[in-house]
Scaffold this motif. Structure first.
Motif, short mmCIF file in Angstrom:
data_model
loop_
_atom_site.label_atom_id
_atom_site.label_comp_id
_atom_site.label_asym_id
_atom_site.label_seq_id
_atom_site.Cartn_x
_atom_site.Cartn_y
_atom_site.Cartn_z
N VAL A 1 0.68 6.74 -8.75
CA VAL A 1 2.03 6.43 -9.19
C VAL A 1 1.98 5.43 -10.34
O VAL A 1 1.26 4.42 -10.24
CB VAL A 1 2.88 5.86 -8.03
CG1 VAL A 1 4.29 5.53 -8.49
CG2 VAL A 1 2.91 6.85 -6.86
N PRO A 2 2.71 5.66 -11.42
CA PRO A 2 2.70 4.70 -12.53
C PRO A 2 3.10 3.30 -12.07
O PRO A 2 3.99 3.14 -11.24
CB PRO A 2 3.74 5.28 -13.50
CG PRO A 2 3.80 6.73 -13.18
CD PRO A 2 3.55 6.82 -11.70
N ALA A 3 2.44 2.30 -12.59
CA ALA A 3 2.73 0.91 -12.23
C ALA A 3 4.19 0.58 -12.51
O ALA A 3 4.74 0.95 -13.55
CB ALA A 3 1.82 -0.03 -13.00
N ASN A 4 4.82 -0.08 -11.55
CA ASN A 4 6.20 -0.57 -11.67
C ASN A 4 7.24 0.55 -11.78
O ASN A 4 8.40 0.28 -12.11
CB ASN A 4 6.34 -1.52 -12.87
CG ASN A 4 5.42 -2.71 -12.77
OD1 ASN A 4 5.28 -3.31 -11.70
ND2 ASN A 4 4.77 -3.07 -13.88
N PHE A 5 6.85 1.80 -11.51
CA PHE A 5 7.81 2.90 -11.62
C PHE A 5 8.99 2.71 -10.67
O PHE A 5 10.15 2.90 -11.05
CB PHE A 5 7.13 4.23 -11.33
CG PHE A 5 8.06 5.42 -11.37
CD1 PHE A 5 8.38 6.03 -12.57
CD2 PHE A 5 8.64 5.90 -10.20
CE1 PHE A 5 9.26 7.11 -12.61
CE2 PHE A 5 9.52 6.98 -10.23
CZ PHE A 5 9.83 7.58 -11.44
N VAL B 1 0.83 -1.20 0.00
CA VAL B 1 0.00 0.00 0.00
C VAL B 1 0.87 1.26 0.00
O VAL B 1 1.89 1.32 0.68
CB VAL B 1 -0.93 0.02 1.23
CG1 VAL B 1 -1.82 1.26 1.22
CG2 VAL B 1 -1.78 -1.24 1.27
N ASP B 2 0.43 2.26 -0.75
CA ASP B 2 1.13 3.54 -0.79
C ASP B 2 1.04 4.21 0.58
O ASP B 2 -0.04 4.39 1.15
CB ASP B 2 0.49 4.44 -1.85
CG ASP B 2 1.25 5.73 -2.05
OD1 ASP B 2 1.12 6.63 -1.19
OD2 ASP B 2 1.98 5.84 -3.05
N TYR B 3 2.19 4.61 1.11
CA TYR B 3 2.29 5.15 2.47
C TYR B 3 1.51 6.46 2.62
O TYR B 3 0.69 6.61 3.53
CB TYR B 3 3.77 5.36 2.79
CG TYR B 3 4.09 5.87 4.17
CD1 TYR B 3 3.91 5.07 5.30
CD2 TYR B 3 4.63 7.14 4.36
CE1 TYR B 3 4.24 5.52 6.56
CE2 TYR B 3 4.97 7.61 5.62
CZ TYR B 3 4.77 6.79 6.72
OH TYR B 3 5.11 7.25 7.97
N THR B 4 1.74 7.40 1.74
CA THR B 4 1.08 8.70 1.82
C THR B 4 -0.42 8.57 1.58
O THR B 4 -1.24 9.11 2.33
CB THR B 4 1.69 9.69 0.82
OG1 THR B 4 3.08 9.86 1.12
CG2 THR B 4 1.01 11.04 0.87
#
Length: 476
Positions: A462-466, A364-367
């Motif tokens: 955020v773009p996937a796999n960036f 999961v994205d922290y922000t």
């Protein structure tokens, strides 16, 4: 009358610096000028003439009655001790403001006595990067150096390829580092360390002036400053990337934005710096490395802590021993505040630990997680379909209203959780455009980052796999 003072040069031994004028640059052009910061510092009147401002901030003209210097320092770089110094920067002087003295430094201004094999220059791209991130950190309410301007030059700077040159005007409470004390201890002359200690206390911590053991008091104070700074870094997912002792400021400011980055999906082992191949300075390792750096500072101060080395070590270690427990308490409190729990109790500790565990497990994205936890929406709805997370969510709902209302809890979460951060992919996009001459997207993004806690922003995607291929570089 000059608007710059020179206490570093006039009050400290000559062994700690070299007089060094900036090198002349070709066709300077002001790309960024932080008028608001100039007004805040009270120097706007000296820079109101565009030609003069450009001449001063490019290094092509000397500020009246001033004499630039390059500072000497040492440092442990990835654990290895080196003799360093300002290899591509000069200190023009110190501005006297209502908040005290602030250094005005030109970064990327040419070779100095400490450049070794370097060219002393910086790319426009890397200086735009420091301007953007340092101002974003300021808006995030994190102690940091600031950026007054970026000047572009047509002088070629060679890195992996040829770049246009850039010069950043960096503002700092001072550029005294742990590495400055290392230099005074191991490379200075007799008395240099004592003079540096006295100057640092006078400059930053005058309340310590009458302390019976100034060196020990300074160590204690710097330790508290660093604890608070690293807590703030962890709060917003910031990864410094190069926590060498020459990049640890005694003032407690974040300094040097070379290979820094912001974490997207939560994991304590996250690292983006291309030169940090072993993960020494990974996101979750930053508290440990701050402690390591503080031990280095303590070693440098030993002769001033006590004349007897063993006694000095015992006294220093007694101070350092406070760090792990103090940091743990402060980190726990910070994480509880991110969760909207105003008055944490020990029973909340598993709530924090389980939360971070779920972020790792579900990538999961922290922000975005903490914003979504407060706002609700698809991200949280998806997580709540998992039974273990739904159990956690129920416990969290009870904990955050234990002594507060939902509104008060939400306000606490909003205060501690930015909605937007300098996402790595967006940073690279605007820097690429800016270095190519199109600054419009840079200014738009910078304006957005000036209000990171506002609810007017949507969750960033955020773009996937960036992250899998993203690397940051020091720029030297």
């Amino acid at each position: 009358m000059t608007w710059l003072k020179h206490t570093y040069k006039t009050q400290l031994p000559k062994s700690l610096y070299s007089v060094q004028a900036p090198e002349f640059v070709s066709n300077p052009e002001m790309v960024l000028y932080n008028k608001a910061l100039a007004e805040e510092l009270g120097v706007e009147e000296y820079l109101k003439e565009e030609e003069k401002a450009l001449a001063y901030l490019s290094g092509n003209e000397t500020v009246p009655e001033s004499e630039a210097i390059a500072q000497a320092y040492a440092g442990h770089q990835f654990g290895h001790f080196n003799l360093l110094g300002d290899g591509r920067a000069v200190l023009l002087g110190e501005m006297k403001t209502g908040k005290g003295l602030y250094d005005l430094q030109l970064k990327g201004s040419g070779k100095t006595a400490y450049s070794r094999r370097g060219d002393g220059r910086a790319t426009l791209y890397s200086m735009l990067r420091e301007y953007l991130i340092s101002e974003a950190m300021h808006a995030l309410r994190i102690p940091t150096t600031r950026s007054l301007s970026v000047v572009k030059t047509t002088d070629a700077v060679y890195r992996e390829q040829t770049h246009e040159g850039g010069i950043l005007s960096r503002v700092a409470a001072s550029h005294i580092r742990v590495g400055t004390f290392e230099y005074a201890r191991y490379f200075g002359e007799a008395g240099d360390l004592q003079e540096l200690l006295e100057y640092t206390i006078q400059r930053h911590y005058p309340e310590l002036k009458d302390h019976q053991n100034q060196a020990l008091a300074l160590l204690q104070t710097v330790m508290q400053k660093q604890k608070a700074l690293i807590i703030d870094w962890l709060r917003v997912g910031f990864i410094h990337g190069v926590m060498n002792t020459d990049n640890m400021a005694i003032s407690g400011e974040t300094i040097d934005y070379g290979p820094c980055a912001f974490m997207n999906a939560y994991h304590p082992n996250t690292v983006f710096s291309s030169i940090d191949t072993q993960g020494r300075y990974a996101y979750g390792s930053q508290p440990k490395m701050a402690y390591w750096n503080l031990r280095v500072l303590a070693n440098a101060l030993l002769p001033l802590i006590d004349k007897e080395e063993e006694a000095a070590k015992e006294k220093a270690q007694e101070v350092l021993n406070q760090f792990p427990e103090d940091f743990s308490k402060a980190y726990f409190e910070m994480m509880c505040h991110k969760l909207g729990i105003a008055n944490p109790v020990e029973e909340d500790r598993p709530l924090v630990e389980d939360c971070l565990g779920y972020l790792i497990e579900y990538k999961v994205d922290y922000t975005n997680f903490f914003t979504a936890l407060r706002r609700g929406g698809e991200l949280i709805d998806k997580l709540r379909k998992e039974e273990v997370f739904e159990t956690w969510y129920t416990k969290w709902e009870k904990a955050r209203v234990r002594e507060s209302s939902v509104a008060e809890s939400d306000a606490l979460m909003k205060q501690n959780n930015p909605v937007i951060i300098p996402r790595n992919h967006l940073v690279e996009e605007v820097l690429k455009a800016g270095a190519s001459g199109d600054m419009q997207s840079f200014h738009t993004f910078l304006e957005e980052l000036s209000s990171p806690y506002e609810d007017t922003f949507s969750i960033q995607v955020v773009p996937a796999n960036f992250d899998s291929d993203y690397r940051t570089y020091c720029g030297t």
